[in-house]
Enzyme design. Structure first.
Site, short mmCIF file in Angstrom:
data_model
loop_
_atom_site.label_atom_id
_atom_site.label_comp_id
_atom_site.label_asym_id
_atom_site.label_seq_id
_atom_site.Cartn_x
_atom_site.Cartn_y
_atom_site.Cartn_z
NE ARG A 223 -4.43 -1.34 -0.02
CZ ARG A 223 -4.47 -2.38 -1.23
NH1 ARG A 223 -3.44 -2.71 -1.86
NH2 ARG A 223 -5.69 -2.78 -1.26
CG HIS A 271 -3.46 -0.57 -7.47
ND1 HIS A 271 -3.98 0.23 -6.28
CD2 HIS A 271 -3.45 -2.04 -6.95
CE1 HIS A 271 -4.24 -0.73 -5.20
NE2 HIS A 271 -3.98 -1.87 -5.70
#
Length: 308
Positions: A223, A271
């Site tokens: 993250r 991502h």
């Protein structure tokens, strides 16, 4: 007939058809119900604000993503309703492949050779064996364990750090915050696969990066909030890091003009390190629903106190 609401952003009908095939006795819908029928199951990615709060009769919320910080932050998942995070064989395989690809590209100088090719320069660079490199993986969960195992199998001296002790054959384990510095000390590569929690926010800062061997590689597939971005950029600029392979960011999409875009030693992917594949993820979620309806213990239920 229990209702399943598919509230994902893309390919809703694909997911719906797969659920209908897996669970033919259920009512599968792709739009927010406007009747009094309870919605037993909500399949969500990043649902619009208010959606989960508007549903009644929820029995289980199934996340299409491995990370659930967005759902927890919204406060819309009712107390007592299990929130199940995605642990999908396809997602796990994707992350392991992405981590290995990034580590090997740096290890075998492929980032540098791409730059040399752009300049039409023929310049062999010094090489090392994997056994001469130390890789530390932060996180020993469903993603970290197989990533560390593969890196070890390739031949890297591999370490893993986690909140609690984990045994991984061929991998040296470190556990607890007081062992983090030791886990990173002298590492050539630092791979972050930690979830986003209060305990992991800003974890990778200048002090931790200074523990690495000079000129190392940072890989972030966990993250974005785990990194202190200014410290990462400073380490790249002064050569303490030679490269950073980043797939996740504090703000996504990555903003125009963000320093990461133009930095010559940063390698950005949008991502995509571990995406959810419809076929395999639906099979996992359908199994969760069957377990729930049999009264069996559910797997991968989020511990809200820990945040994952």
């Amino acid at each position: 007939m229990r209702r399943i609401l598919i509230a994902v952003r893309n390919n809703r009908e694909v997911f719906a058809d797969l659920f209908r095939a897996e669970l033919p006795g259920h009512d599968v819908v792709t739009t927010e119900p406007d009747d009094a029928t309870p919605t037993a199951y909500a399949v969500v990615g990043l649902p619009p604000p208010g959606l989960l709060a508007s549903l009644h009769g929820l029995e289980v919320v199934l996340s299409l993503n491995a990370g659930v910080e967005y759902l927890l932050a919204s406060g819309e998942v009712p107390d007592g309703v299990p929130l199940v995070r995605m642990v999908d064989p396809g997602l796990v395989a994707g992350m392991v492949e992405w981590v290995a690809a990034r580590v090997l590209a740096w290890h075998r100088n492929l980032f540098d050779y791409a730059a040399l090719q752009a300049e039409a320069r023929w310049k062999p660079l010094p090489e090392k064996l994997a056994s001469e490199r130390t890789v530390t993986v932060l996180g020993a969960g469903e993603l970290g364990r197989p990533a560390a195992a593969l890196l070890s199998a390739i031949g890297f001296r591999t370490r893993v750090w986690s909140r609690e002790p984990r045994e991984i054959p061929g991998v040296t384990g470190f556990a607890g915050r007081d062992r983090l510095a030791a886990a990173v000390e002298g590492a050539d590569v630092l791979v972050n696969l930690l979830p986003s929690t209060a305990a992991t926010t800003d974890l990778i800062d200048q002090a931790l990066l200074d523990r690495m061997a000079p000129g190392g590689l940072l890989v972030n597939g966990g993250r974005g909030a785990t990194l202190v971005d200014r410290d990462v950029l400073a380490a790249l600029d002064d050569g303490r890091l030679s490269a950073a392979a980043l797939d996740v960011f504090r703000t996504e999409p990555l903003a125009d003009g963000d320093p990461y875009w133009g930095h010559p030693r940063v390698f950005v992917t949008p991502h995509v390190a571990a995406i959810s594949h419809a076929r395999t993820s639906v099979a996992v979620m359908a199994d969760t629903i069957r377990r729930h309806e049999r009264g069996d213990q559910l797997l991968h239920v989020v511990d809200r106190a820990r945040g994952y």
